[in-house]
Design a protein around this motif. Structure first.
Motif, mmCIF file in Angstrom:
data_model
loop_
_atom_site.group_PDB
_atom_site.id
_atom_site.type_symbol
_atom_site.label_atom_id
_atom_site.label_comp_id
_atom_site.label_asym_id
_atom_site.label_seq_id
_atom_site.Cartn_x
_atom_site.Cartn_y
_atom_site.Cartn_z
ATOM 1 N N MET A 51 0.836 -1.200 0.000
ATOM 2 C CA MET A 51 0.000 0.000 0.000
ATOM 3 C C MET A 51 0.873 1.254 0.000
ATOM 4 N N ILE A 52 1.992 1.242 0.726
ATOM 5 C CA ILE A 52 2.905 2.392 0.721
ATOM 6 C C ILE A 52 3.504 2.577 -0.669
ATOM 7 N N LEU A 100 2.214 1.636 -3.574
ATOM 8 C CA LEU A 100 1.178 2.129 -4.481
ATOM 9 C C LEU A 100 0.857 3.596 -4.199
ATOM 10 N N ALA A 101 0.902 4.004 -2.937
ATOM 11 C CA ALA A 101 0.647 5.409 -2.598
ATOM 12 C C ALA A 101 1.753 6.304 -3.158
ATOM 13 N N VAL A 102 2.999 5.873 -3.067
ATOM 14 C CA VAL A 102 4.108 6.665 -3.611
ATOM 15 C C VAL A 102 3.970 6.796 -5.121
ATOM 16 N N GLY A 137 1.228 6.623 -6.838
ATOM 17 C CA GLY A 137 0.084 7.496 -7.084
ATOM 18 C C GLY A 137 0.424 8.959 -6.891
ATOM 19 N N VAL A 138 1.202 9.272 -5.854
ATOM 20 C CA VAL A 138 1.599 10.661 -5.609
ATOM 21 C C VAL A 138 2.499 11.160 -6.733
#
Length: 50
Positions: free
Chosen positions: A29-30, A32-34, A36-37
């Motif tokens: 999840m981290i 994928l969040a990076v 995405g950002v």
């Protein structure tokens, strides 16, 4: 003497885990969040800076 009788194999203690279990893991999840950002920052840069 060895016991060569054929008994039933032991039942599995846990169910097989699928894709939703993999997606719920914090490192993924981290990551994928990076990603995405970074995509969001690139889109904002293209829209407002260029």
């Amino acid at each position: 003497m060895l016991d060569t009788s054929r008994g039933q194999p032991p039942a599995p203690t846990q169910e097989p885990r699928g894709c939703l279990f993999a997606l719920s893991q914090p490192p993924l999840m981290i990551f994928l969040a990076v990603i995405g950002v970074l995509l969001l920052m690139a889109a904002v840069h293209d829209l407002f800076v260029l």
